[in-house]
Every structure is written in structure tokens, then in C-alpha cells.
Design a protein around this motif. Structure first.
Motif, PDB file in Angstrom:
ATOM      1  N   TYR A 330      36.098  -5.177  10.439  1.00 43.02           N
ATOM      2  CA  TYR A 330      36.834  -6.313   9.862  1.00 43.02           C
ATOM      3  C   TYR A 330      35.855  -7.345   9.308  1.00 43.02           C
ATOM      4  CZ  TYR A 330      40.868  -4.296  12.194  1.00 43.02           C
ATOM      5  OH  TYR A 330      41.847  -3.440  12.605  1.00 43.02           O
ATOM      6  N   GLY A 331      36.372  -8.230   8.449  1.00 38.29           N
ATOM      7  CA  GLY A 331      35.520  -9.195   7.760  1.00 38.29           C
ATOM      8  C   GLY A 331      35.327 -10.477   8.542  1.00 38.29           C
ATOM      9  N   PRO A 332      34.569 -11.415   7.957  1.00 33.77           N
ATOM     10  CA  PRO A 332      34.371 -12.718   8.602  1.00 33.77           C
ATOM     11  C   PRO A 332      35.671 -13.532   8.622  1.00 33.77           C
ATOM     12  CG  PRO A 332      33.286 -12.660   6.446  1.00 33.77           C
ATOM     13  CD  PRO A 332      33.845 -11.286   6.692  1.00 33.77           C
ATOM     14  N   PHE A 333      35.661 -14.665   9.336  1.00 31.30           N
ATOM     15  CA  PHE A 333      36.847 -15.523   9.359  1.00 31.30           C
ATOM     16  C   PHE A 333      37.179 -15.949   7.937  1.00 31.30           C
ATOM     17  CE2 PHE A 333      35.183 -16.823  13.737  1.00 31.30           C
ATOM     18  CZ  PHE A 333      35.975 -15.881  14.373  1.00 31.30           C
ATOM     19  N   VAL A 334      38.470 -16.089   7.653  1.00 32.08           N
ATOM     20  CA  VAL A 334      38.905 -16.476   6.307  1.00 32.08           C
ATOM     21  C   VAL A 334      38.643 -17.969   6.104  1.00 32.08           C
ATOM     22  CG1 VAL A 334      40.907 -16.680   4.776  1.00 32.08           C
ATOM     23  CG2 VAL A 334      40.608 -14.621   6.205  1.00 32.08           C
TER      24      VAL A 334
END
Ligand code: CA
Length: 406
Positions: A330-334
């Protein structure tokens, strides 16, 4: 050489306190005091089933460790904002190394996950945060650290509560005296268990009769998973979600302790930041927004509270959860962490370091991690400019550096 070394403990065993004291200069009252203090552990150790042989082996020739006292009394001038803490812990380097471990140790992680029901990404994330995957387990002899703390009166109550558990580890032979190392506060090995946690939760996964969290990766990872399992970890569930909080709902400190179901949160307008529905609407969650409405917010679930059993800091549990998500792809915090005079974003911190390096005040590759070297460089710069010297990497400092360079 070898003979001399092996003789030393033998000599000391023959009446440890008397000989140890007589070898010291008469003025060495502090050393006498330490020796007397250490001998004071004996009645409690004996009552806990420690033999005299173990006891003497543990303490023979021991002196207090001044670095332990220094570390215990350290008061940081610079208190790291939570966003900076999370960025530091969940660094690109740690994500990359963790992903390598997931591939390298796949058969072991399959088996540990199967036995304990704890998500492998969480186990590997904790390993990464605690000891950087076993590369930074601490180099200090644990019994010496504990004795130093008790006898100096710094964190003495904690250290005393750990002493008999530590001696039992030595007595059982789970690890040799020479290798029984840890942090200054007695957190040991790959898992950074303190001795009482070790006693209660460490496991001998490979079945060789030793619970070896210092040198055996299978034992270490299984011990972490086992500890989370008994800390009420629920298999197949996540730790939490990044969420969007509607205007008008202002989360306060401690809100994460007020639990509502995800369905109730949804009705209040607290939705996942990626717009997807909550998979298990009946699960109970608290709202954790460390920087209030200005920064990222999270709904944290049962498993977040299990991670807190490992280390009672929300910043820790958030970092572990987020690192696990990053390891899972998963990616970094939005939503970014807030920036203001006292809170710089990761890119701003890197720029600050780059500019200090250009001025010859700092060495190395800018990484955005504000450590002692960066703080010192900021201090030198502040002194140069006739500013108050607090070492704080503020926006004012960054802007001054920019102006100077243009
Ligand atoms: Ca073992």
C-alpha cells in the motif's frame, strides 16, 4: 591470553565481594558501594531460585556502566512531532529491507503466520522498528545495565523488577552471559523484549531447547507473533484505516479510546480516505487524529490496541501499522502531516540538511531524519547568525538558508 581470561572469573568466584573490593584503590568508595549494592540482590535472587553459581557468574568483576546512567537521564531538547517520528520509522530504506525479508524468509513466515494467526507484515514491521531486522539489537550486557540502574537510583524500580527474570535467562542457558545483550534499558535481541516479557512470552520455535531471541530468527519472529496473539490479536483483521473527518467533527486527544462501530463512524461521515467501504462494519474503532483537523486521521481497531501492548505509544503503534501496510504494497498516507514554523515536511527537512551541507556544517546524504548531527549543525548556524541557539530545525531557519543561497 586465553588462560588469563578464563582465570579471571575463577579468582573472583572465591569470595567475590572481598577480593573485588580489595583490588580497588582505597578511595574508590563508589566502587565499594556498587559491589555492596549488587550483593544486596542475593536474597531476592535466591528466593527466586537462582543458584549462587549463576549469581556469581552474572556479577563477577562487574562495574557500573556510566553510559547507561547517561542514557537514562537524557532529556531531548528536540521533541519530535509525530509525523516526523512516523517518517523516520517508516523510511524508504526500512520498507525496502522489510520487503527483502518477506521474500527471503517466506517459508518461515508462512509457518509462523499459520501457527499464530498474526499477519506477517505486522511481525516483520515490528522486527524492523524494534531492532532494524536484528541489525541493531543493542550491545550492552543486560544484567550490567539493570544493576547500574538499580544501584544509581535511576529507573531503579523498573530495573529491580527485571533482575530476577534476567538472572533466570542466564541460569537456564537460553543465551550465554557474553551474548545476553540489549539496550541500556534492558530490551533484548531481535524482539527487544525486556526480561519479564521474555519470561512470559518468548518461544522456542525451532525446538532446540533454547528461547533464543538474540541469535535465532525463527525464535525471534515466533516470539513476536506469540506475544501479539496473547495480546488479543485477531487473525485476518487490520490495525486501522486512514479516514476523512467531516468539518465540524473535531477529534480531541484521547478520542481513540471512545469506541464506536465502523458503521456508526460511517454514518457520522468518517469515511475511508480511498472512498472504499469498511469491510467489517460491526468492528469497533476509535478515532485517532494526532494533529487534529490539520493532519491525517485514522480509525484504529482492536489490533492497534494489541500493538500497543508491545509499546504503549500511539506513535509506535501507528508506525508499525503503517510500515506493515507499506510492506504489503500500500502507498503512503493520503493526507500530509501538517507543516508550520515548528513542523517541517520530509522534503523541507531534506532541503534544510542539503543547505546545511552546502555550507559545510553537515556531512552525509540528506535523509530528512533530524538526529544529533543536524541539531548540532542548526546550532552552529544559529550562533553564526546571532539567533537563539536551540537547534530547532524551524521554517525560519530554512528560509534564512534559502535567502542566503539566492
Ligand atoms: Ca530455539
Amino acid at each position: 591470553m586465553r588462560i588469563a581470561q578464563s582465570l579471571k572469573p575463577l579468582i573472583l568466584l572465591a569470595g567475590a565481594a572481598v577480593l573485588a573490593a580489595s583490588m580497588l584503590p582505597a578511595s574508590s568508595q563508589a566502587a565499594d558501594k556498587f559491589t555492596a549494592c549488587v550483593q544486596g540482590f542475593w536474597p531476592s535472587a535466591k528466593a527466586a531460585g537462582i543458584t549462587r553459581a549463576t549469581f556469581d557468574r552474572a556479577f563477577s568483576g562487574m562495574t557500573p556502566d556510566p553510559e547507561v546512567i547517561e542514557a537514562a537521564n537524557y532529556q531531548p531538547e528536540y521533541v519530535r512531532p509525530i509525523g516526523e517520528y512516523v517518517d523516520r520509522v517508516v523510511s524508504d530504506k526500512r520498507i525496502e529491507l522489510g520487503k527483502q525479508k518477506l521474500v527471503e524468509l517466506k517459508p518461515l513466515l508462512d509457518a509462523v503466520e499459520g501457527r499464530y494467526g498474526v499477519d506477517r507484515h505486522i511481525v516483520v514491521a515490528i522486527w524492523g522498528v524494534e531492532s532494524n531486522f536484528g541489525t541493531q539489537p543493542g550491545e550492552k550486557n543486560v544484567i550490567r545495565s539493570l544493576a547500574t540502574l538499580v544501584c544509581s537510583g535511576t529507573k531503579a524500580k523498573f530495573a529491580r523488577s527485571q533482575m530476577n527474570s534476567a538472572l533466570k535467562i542466564l541460569q537456564r542457558g537460553d543465551v550465554s552471559h557474553e551474548l545476553m545483550n540489549g539496550s541500556w534499558a534492558g530490551a533484548m535481541g531481535h524482539t527487544q523484549f525486556i526480561p519479564t516479557t521474555y519470561s512470559a512470552y518468548a518461544v522456542d520455535y525451532d525446538g532446540d531447547g533454547k528461547r533464543d531471541i538474540w541469535g535465532n530468527v525463527p525464535d525471534a519472529l515466533a516470539s513476536t507473533a506469540s506475544y501479539l496473539k496473547v495480546s488479543n490479536w485477531r487473525a485476518g483483521e487490520t490495525w486501522g484505516y486512514e479516514v476523512k473527518v467531516p468539518k465540524g467533527l473535531n477529534p480531541k486527544a484521547g478520542s481513540e479510546k471512545t469506541l464506536k462501530t465502523l458503521g456508526e463512524w460511517q454514518r457520522l461521515g468518517v469515511v475511508r480516505i480511498n472512498g472504499q467501504p469498511y469491510p467489517r462494519a460491526g468492528d469497533k474503532a476509535g478515532l485517532f487524529a494526532p494533529d487534529g483537523a490539520k493532519g491525517p486521521a485514522f480509525l484504529v481497531l482492536n489490533n492497534f490496541r494489541s500493538i500497543l501492548r508491545y509499546n504503549q505509544a500511539n506513535s509506535y503503534a501507528l508506525s508499525v501499522g503503517h510500515l506493515a501496510d507499506r510492506l504489503a504494497g500500500y502507498g503512503p498516507f493520503v493526507q500530509p502531516w501538517p507543516t508550520d514554523e515548528r513542523h517541517l515536511a520530509l522534503e523541507q527537512r531534506k532541503e534544510l540538511q542539503q543547505r546545511l551541507a552546502t555550507k559545510g556544517l553537515l556531512e552525509g546524504e540528506p535523509d530528512g531524519i533530524i538526529g544529533p548531527a543536524t541539531l548540532d549543525a542548526v546550532k552552529v548556524y544559529q550562533r553564526e547568525k546571532g539567533l537563539p541557539v536551540d537547534g530547532f530545525p524551524s521554517l525560519t531557519i530554512l528560509e534564512l538558508l534559502r535567502k542566503e543561497a539566492s
